[in-house]
Every structure is written in C-alpha cells, then in structure tokens.
Design an enzyme around this catalytic site. Structure first.
Site, PDB file in Angstrom:
ATOM      1  N   HIS A 200       0.802  -1.217   0.000  1.00 36.13           N
ATOM      2  CA  HIS A 200       0.000   0.000   0.000  1.00 36.13           C
ATOM      3  C   HIS A 200       0.841   1.277   0.000  1.00 36.13           C
ATOM      4  O   HIS A 200       0.545   2.235  -0.712  1.00 36.13           O
ATOM      5  CB  HIS A 200      -0.962  -0.018   1.186  1.00 36.13           C
ATOM      6  CG  HIS A 200      -2.139   0.822   0.920  1.00 36.13           C
ATOM      7  ND1 HIS A 200      -3.228   0.362   0.218  1.00 36.13           N
ATOM      8  CD2 HIS A 200      -2.369   2.114   1.181  1.00 36.13           C
ATOM      9  CE1 HIS A 200      -4.082   1.346   0.092  1.00 36.13           C
ATOM     10  NE2 HIS A 200      -3.594   2.421   0.669  1.00 36.13           N
ATOM     11  N   ARG A 307      -4.046  -4.433 -13.926  1.00 38.13           N
ATOM     12  CA  ARG A 307      -3.851  -5.627 -13.092  1.00 38.13           C
ATOM     13  C   ARG A 307      -4.922  -5.615 -12.002  1.00 38.13           C
ATOM     14  O   ARG A 307      -5.065  -4.619 -11.285  1.00 38.13           O
ATOM     15  CB  ARG A 307      -2.474  -5.621 -12.439  1.00 38.13           C
ATOM     16  CG  ARG A 307      -1.314  -5.899 -13.399  1.00 38.13           C
ATOM     17  CD  ARG A 307      -0.007  -5.988 -12.621  1.00 38.13           C
ATOM     18  NE  ARG A 307       1.090  -6.503 -13.419  1.00 38.13           N
ATOM     19  CZ  ARG A 307       2.033  -5.737 -13.978  1.00 38.13           C
ATOM     20  NH1 ARG A 307       1.992  -4.439 -13.839  1.00 38.13           N
ATOM     21  NH2 ARG A 307       3.004  -6.291 -14.685  1.00 38.13           N
ATOM     22  N   ARG A 343      -7.231  -7.138 -17.054  1.00 37.36           N
ATOM     23  CA  ARG A 343      -6.712  -8.511 -17.011  1.00 37.36           C
ATOM     24  C   ARG A 343      -7.349  -9.242 -15.837  1.00 37.36           C
ATOM     25  O   ARG A 343      -7.409  -8.719 -14.730  1.00 37.36           O
ATOM     26  CB  ARG A 343      -5.191  -8.516 -16.859  1.00 37.36           C
ATOM     27  CG  ARG A 343      -4.623  -9.922 -16.945  1.00 37.36           C
ATOM     28  CD  ARG A 343      -3.136  -9.943 -16.853  1.00 37.36           C
ATOM     29  NE  ARG A 343      -2.679  -9.643 -15.510  1.00 37.36           N
ATOM     30  CZ  ARG A 343      -1.391  -9.597 -15.159  1.00 37.36           C
ATOM     31  NH1 ARG A 343      -0.458  -9.812 -16.071  1.00 37.36           N
ATOM     32  NH2 ARG A 343      -1.051  -9.336 -13.923  1.00 37.36           N
ATOM     33  N   GLU A 442       2.698 -15.344 -22.783  1.00 36.78           N
ATOM     34  CA  GLU A 442       3.779 -15.271 -21.785  1.00 36.78           C
ATOM     35  C   GLU A 442       4.317 -16.652 -21.422  1.00 36.78           C
ATOM     36  O   GLU A 442       5.185 -16.786 -20.584  1.00 36.78           O
ATOM     37  CB  GLU A 442       3.331 -14.494 -20.543  1.00 36.78           C
ATOM     38  CG  GLU A 442       2.051 -14.947 -19.910  1.00 36.78           C
ATOM     39  CD  GLU A 442       1.614 -14.044 -18.749  1.00 36.78           C
ATOM     40  OE1 GLU A 442       2.390 -13.198 -18.292  1.00 36.78           O
ATOM     41  OE2 GLU A 442       0.469 -14.233 -18.288  1.00 36.78           O
ATOM     42  N   ASN A 465       7.739 -10.232 -19.008  1.00 36.78           N
ATOM     43  CA  ASN A 465       8.266 -10.579 -17.671  1.00 36.78           C
ATOM     44  C   ASN A 465       8.223 -12.097 -17.499  1.00 36.78           C
ATOM     45  O   ASN A 465       9.182 -12.718 -17.048  1.00 36.78           O
ATOM     46  CB  ASN A 465       7.440  -9.935 -16.559  1.00 36.78           C
ATOM     47  CG  ASN A 465       7.343  -8.430 -16.705  1.00 36.78           C
ATOM     48  OD1 ASN A 465       8.124  -7.835 -17.439  1.00 36.78           O
ATOM     49  ND2 ASN A 465       6.389  -7.828 -16.027  1.00 36.78           N
ATOM     50  N   ASP A 466       7.093 -12.665 -17.859  1.00 38.84           N
ATOM     51  CA  ASP A 466       6.967 -14.119 -17.732  1.00 38.84           C
ATOM     52  C   ASP A 466       7.528 -14.853 -18.943  1.00 38.84           C
ATOM     53  O   ASP A 466       8.108 -15.930 -18.797  1.00 38.84           O
ATOM     54  CB  ASP A 466       5.502 -14.504 -17.517  1.00 38.84           C
ATOM     55  CG  ASP A 466       5.102 -14.309 -16.068  1.00 38.84           C
ATOM     56  OD1 ASP A 466       5.844 -14.783 -15.189  1.00 38.84           O
ATOM     57  OD2 ASP A 466       4.075 -13.666 -15.812  1.00 38.84           O
ATOM     58  N   ARG A 476      11.918 -15.367 -12.084  1.00 34.37           N
ATOM     59  CA  ARG A 476      12.018 -13.905 -12.196  1.00 34.37           C
ATOM     60  C   ARG A 476      12.268 -13.214 -10.855  1.00 34.37           C
ATOM     61  O   ARG A 476      12.592 -12.040 -10.827  1.00 34.37           O
ATOM     62  CB  ARG A 476      10.796 -13.314 -12.915  1.00 34.37           C
ATOM     63  CG  ARG A 476       9.492 -13.437 -12.172  1.00 34.37           C
ATOM     64  CD  ARG A 476       8.304 -13.103 -13.081  1.00 34.37           C
ATOM     65  NE  ARG A 476       7.717 -11.810 -12.786  1.00 34.37           N
ATOM     66  CZ  ARG A 476       6.566 -11.383 -13.272  1.00 34.37           C
ATOM     67  NH1 ARG A 476       5.874 -12.142 -14.129  1.00 34.37           N
ATOM     68  NH2 ARG A 476       6.077 -10.227 -12.971  1.00 34.37           N
ATOM     69  N   CYS A 513       3.284  -5.763 -22.966  1.00 32.07           N
ATOM     70  CA  CYS A 513       3.019  -5.058 -21.705  1.00 32.07           C
ATOM     71  C   CYS A 513       3.969  -5.450 -20.581  1.00 32.07           C
ATOM     72  O   CYS A 513       3.741  -5.091 -19.436  1.00 32.07           O
ATOM     73  CB  CYS A 513       1.569  -5.258 -21.278  1.00 32.07           C
ATOM     74  SG  CYS A 513       1.182  -6.955 -20.862  1.00 32.07           S
TER      75      CYS A 513
HETATM   76  C1  PEP Z   1       4.321 -10.035 -17.795  1.00 32.48           C
HETATM   77  O1  PEP Z   1       4.436 -11.206 -17.407  1.00 32.48           O
HETATM   78  O2  PEP Z   1       5.114  -9.501 -18.582  1.00 32.48           O
HETATM   79  C2  PEP Z   1       3.222  -9.190 -17.292  1.00 32.48           C
HETATM   80  C3  PEP Z   1       2.980  -8.016 -17.807  1.00 32.48           C
HETATM   81  O3  PEP Z   1       2.472  -9.657 -16.262  1.00 32.48           O
HETATM   82  P1  PEP Z   1       2.925  -9.766 -14.719  1.00 32.48           P
HETATM   83  O4  PEP Z   1       4.198  -9.001 -14.575  1.00 32.48           O
HETATM   84  O5  PEP Z   1       1.785  -9.199 -13.943  1.00 32.48           O
HETATM   85  O6  PEP Z   1       3.094 -11.232 -14.548  1.00 32.48           O
HETATM   86 MG    MG Z   2       2.837 -12.203 -16.448  1.00 32.24          MG
END
Ligand code: PEP
Ligand code: MG
Length: 588
Positions: A200, A307, A343, A442, A465-466, A476, A513
């Site tokens: 928060h 998100r 999402r 992803e 990211n994933d 990660r 994204c």
């Molecule tokens: C990602 O995996 O790139 C993504 C945008 O989602 P998150 O980081 O919420 O897993």
């Molecule tokens: Mg992701």
C-alpha cells in the site's frame, strides 16, 4: 541501535516510486512492541478488561480522526482500508478472544492481546485461502496500534511531524493508516524494510509522486533520527549521511530528472509516431482507479494492462460481482482514455506462494496460477467476468486472460463468456456482446501455437516478464539468476517476432506489456518488431514517446536485423546503447 558516524553508506532495496529525495530521517517505530506478562488478581480482572475496551475505543477514535483529517484528495481514495481496520476492531470474535484470555488466564491486557494475535497470525500462516492469508497483515497493523495505546497511552501522530526541512520517513513497515495520515507537505520520501511494488505504501507513494524505496533490510537500525539521507526511487538505493560529493552527484541527478520530466511532459500529449509515419499505441500498466489521472497526465492513450490482483488484496474476503462491476464501470466511464484492458486475476507464481487449496507448491511459477486457478475456482472467475461484462455497457473495456498455455483454456473461457452473456441477456442486463477478448502470450507454448490461438481471440498481449522467465528457465524473483534475465536474448526476440507475424497474418493486434516495453533503450527494437501497442508504467510514457518521435521505423527494422543476427544479448545491448547514445545524446 544506530551506529555512530555511519557516512556515505549505500543500502539497496527496491525502488517503487520514481525520483530522488533528500531529507532528514524521521524514524517511525511500528514494529511489534515487546510486552511483558503480568499476572493479575481476580479483583483486578474487570479493570484490565476496561483498559482493553478503552484501548479499542481510542484506536477507533484515532482511525476516525485520521480519516477526517486526510489532507489530500488523492489519498482520500485509499481510506476504505481504514474502514476495514475499524471493522476488525469492532469484531466481537477478535475483542471477545482477548477479553476471554484476560479473564481465564488472569493476565494483563497487552499480554492477552499479544497471545491472541500470535494465535491468529499462526492460523493465518496456515490459512488455505491466499486472499484471506493477506489479511494477517491487517491484524498486525491493528495489534501495533492497540499495543501502543496500552503501553504508551496513544499511537504517535504522524500528522504532526516536526522537523525543520522535509523528512524521509523510515519505518519497518507503514500501515495504510500511517501512510494516509502523513502530512505530505513535510514528507519527501519513504523507506521501509518490508513491502513490494504493490504494497500500500508503494501505491500511495506512486499516486502522490513521492520517491520511495522498500525492502531495505535493517534500515531502521542503520539510521537514527535527523541523519541525512538520500533516496533514489528509480535505482532502489538509500544513502545514509551522504558525503558532499555524493550529495552533489544526487543533486545533479535530481535537477536533471526534474528538467527531463518537464521536457517529457511537453511531449506527453503528442502522438506516438515515428518520423516516417509509423504509428504505435502507447498505453499504461496500472492497478488502481486512482492512477487513471496519472495515465492521462503522462499521455497514455489507454490502459494496456489493468492488473486486478489489488482488488482482491485490498479487502476483507473475496470481491463480489457488484464490487468488481463498480470498479470496472468507473474505468469504462473514463472519457480521457480510448480503451481499458482489464486482465483477469493473475494470482499464484511470485504473487502468492500458496495455492488455493492450501498445499504449498514446489514450483509455484509452474503451478496453479492465473487462469489455471480461475478455471478451478469458478466462483471467483464468474464474479469477475460478470463484473467486467456488465461494466462493458459503459465504455471501451477489453478482457485479457493471463498465463494461457493452450487452446482448451481459450475454448473454456469463450464457453464461459457465452454462458454468462446469455445469463445477462435473460435478465435484461446490458453489456457489450462484442467486447474484445485477448490472451497474454507469456508461456512459450502459447507463442509456438499462436497460429492456432489467433483465430480464437481478438488480440494478443505479450508479457515479457513471464515470457523471459519461462523461455530462459529463470525464476524472475531469484536474484542468483537475475543476470540471465535478458530481454535481448535471441530466443526472446524470435518469440516476439513470431507472435507478431502470426497475429498480423490473422489480422489481430499485438501489444507488449512487460517491463521491457517501458525501457526506453528497447524502443527501436520494439518498433522494428512492428508491435501495435506498448504498455508500460505511466511515468515512462513521455520519454518513450519522445524516442519514438525521434526515430525512423525503416532504421529500426535494419537495427533489428543486426540484433537478431547477434548470438549474444550482451553484445546486442552494447550495440543498442551505442546507437541510442549517438541518436539521443541527452537521453542516453
Ligand atoms: C508479464 O508477465 O510480462 C506481465 C505483464 O504480467 P505480470 O508481470 O503481472 O506477470
Ligand atoms: Mg505475467
């Protein structure tokens, strides 16, 4: 205890709100107070019970007065968390357990409170429901307030910070009530020992554009009140008692960032278009309604990734369909943005370590996460999808499904959506039957069968990211392998290229994204890859637009060719940096 004479000491944490801040340390003691056990005589039991009841009353009064004196509109939006805390304070189950312990064990109120809270926290650790588990944090905040009232008569009022200049708040943890109460005109930054990007304090700091660094181990014992401190919310660095040179260095950086921000804000509202006319959408990744104004201010065309995990974490119990609906309706009704991509729940993996049925998973990132969990826990999913569908009657919402790995999942989701749409129709409730449905790309399998998935959906959104984590087999959140986390790895670039080519062959759009989209260095590569949208942290949008507007797509395609032929991500990165320095000497 503070160490004397600690100078120019650099401590690392996670930067969660951008910017450089200078100030004097203001230590906020919010850890668990050590309380001692006192046995009490039978005739004093009622006095102890009254003392506890009085503490509850004082805590509620304190929270009420915090709520009433919230100094900032932006912060006021977060006050519902305080209501949740007041509800727990008024909960008979909680207060009854403490009073019962005072009576049965004949002990002082603070000891009884300590015992009850310890038991509660232990059961929260074992709790099977991950959302409920998070509520243990609220119990800790309440404990801390009550224990302070019992031991010291009241909780320290953070609204009355008295320092000559601006303070940097340093604490083990700050409760939502603490953060909300701070007088922002006297606070230039936050540092906490715990927390992450979605805690928060971090969210409020970002909404108020105050630099913040969290997860800084032992910071409360490294500093003392009035120490000088510098924090860098981009690099996640804290410097205690900085030397003159360090101060000058960060002052220069701060001035540079401020000038840059001003310049970038000038281009925020301009189109994201290359010099040779290639247009790309630039959207924002957010997780709070309160962030919508920031998206507009920083020039986001829409929200490429909303998100929704925070909706689940910020309340007691699971959100109802009605609660989902109200949030998404506000998103949909926003007139400044062209689209909002909601999402569905992506919990599991690094976000929670526990699955919904309580078994600790050996490999949570490969476990019951996101869509897998939603398909299993259908009630959670239905409430959310119904909320999105109903809100779609009010504006341009899109649905995005995370962690899809095969066609069966997509077919299942489409079947559910049809069923829910029919249910809404039969009840005469309005919704947009043509709402766009997209999936995150992803997981490597999704990329490999993108030709099978493209005909089933309206758009793809690549979550690098994933995708990087699963393609390169690196956790990660594991610092030991973070050196392998390379967005320019040829395997990653080939995957993105393949996904875009397949999507375009099927005439659907592709967004990206992941964090990669918000790294200005990669902009030419992403333009060369012909993505349709880049969605990122809203603060990076202006800089990204400036770079897009300074490039030619034909050049980006040539550069991409060279990079794709490179077998080393490190060399690609060096080449890219050299080129960007040449083209944008002020920015790189
Ligand atoms: C990602 O995996 O790139 C993504 C945008 O989602 P998150 O980081 O919420 O897993
Ligand atoms: Mg992701």
């Amino acid at each position: 205890m503070s160490e004397e004479g600690l100078t120019n000491k650099v401590v690392k944490g996670i930067g969660v709100s951008s910017g450089i801040a200078f100030g004097k340390v203001r230590l906020i003691e919010r850890g668990r107070l050590p309380v001692t056990k006192r046995s009490i005589k039978e005739e004093h039991i009622q006095k102890e019970v009254n003392r506890f009841r009085h503490a509850i009353k004082t805590a509620i009064e304190e929270l009420n007065s915090i709520k009433e004196s919230i100094p900032d509109d932006e912060v006021r939006k977060h006050a519902f968390i305080i209501d949740a805390h007041m509800m727990i304070l008024q909960d008979d189950f909680f207060t009854g357990a403490v009073i019962e312990t005072i009576k049965s064990e004949k002990v002082n109120a603070e000891w009884a409170l300590d015992q009850v809270v310890s038991k509660f926290l232990l059961s929260f650790e074992k709790v099977v429901d991950p959302y409920l588990k998070e509520r243990g944090q609220d119990i800790k905040y309440i404990y801390s307030r009550l224990a302070r009232i019992l031991v010291k008569g009241k909780t320290e009022d953070l609204n009355n910070i008295r320092t000559a200049g601006k303070s940097i708040i340093v604490a083990h943890d700050l409760s939502p009530a603490d953060t909300i109460q701070l007088n922002m005109s006297k606070v230039s930054g936050f540092v906490t020992e715990v927390g992450g990007r979605t805690s928060h304090t971090s969210i409020v700091a970002r909404a108020l554009e105050i630099p913040a660094v969290v997860a800084v181990q032992n910071i409360t014992s490294l500093v003392k009140n009035n120490d000088s401190i510098v924090i860098d919310g981009d690099e996640g660095i804290v410097i205690i008692n900085p030397s003159k040179e360090t101060q000058d260095e960060f002052l220069t950086k701060q001035i540079h960032l401020k000038i840059q921000k001003k310049e970038f804000l000038k281009v925020a509202r301009l189109k994201a278009e290359t010099k040779d006319g290639y247009k790309i959408k630039v959207g924002a990744n957010i997780e709070l309604l309160a962030e919508m104004d920031i998206v507009k201010k920083y020039g986001g065309m829409g929200v490429g990734l909303y998100r929704t995990e925070y909706i689940f974490l910020s309340k007691k119990g699971l959100p109802t369909e009605e609660e989902h609906f109200h949030i998404y309706r506000k998103l949909a009704e926003n007139k400044d943005l062209e689209y909002v991509t909601v999402r569905t729940l992506d919990i599991g993996g690094d976000k929670f370590l526990q699955n919904s049925k309580g078994q600790k998973e050996a490999n949570p990132a490969l476990g019951l996460r996101a869509i897998r969990l939603c398909i299993k826990e259908m009630d959670i999913f239905k409430a959310q999808l119904m909320g999105i569908l109903r809100a779609s009657a009010y504006g341009p919402l899109k649905i995005l499904i995370p962690m899809v790995s095969g066609t069966d999942e997509v077919k299942k989701i489409k079947g559910l959506l049809k069923e829910y749409m029919d249910e809404l129709s039969s009840k005469g409730i309005e919704f947009n039957r043509d709402i766009k449905l997209g999936i995150m790309v992803e997981v490597p399998s999704t990329c490999m069968i993108s030709d099978m998935l493209a005909p089933e959906v309206d758009f793809f959104s690549i979550g690098t990211n994933d995708l990087i984590q699963y393609t390169l087999a690196i956790d990660r959140v594991n610092e030991y392998v973070s050196y392998l986390y390379e967005p320019l790895h040829p395997a990653v670039l080939r995957m993105i290229k393949h996904t875009v080519q397949v999507a375009h062959a099927h005439r659907i759009e592709v967004a990206l994204c992941g964090e990669m989209a918000g790294e200005p260095l990669y902009v030419p590569i992403l333009l060369g890859l012909e993505l349709d949208e880049l969605s990122m942290n809203p603060y990076t949008i202006p800089k990204t637009k400036k770079i897009i507007r300074g490039l030619e797509q034909s050049y980006c395609k040539e550069l991409l060719k060279a990079i794709l032929n490179n077998d080393s991500a490190k060399r690609s990165e060096a080449l890219l940096r050299e080129e960007m320095k040449r083209l944008f000497p002020k920015e790189f």
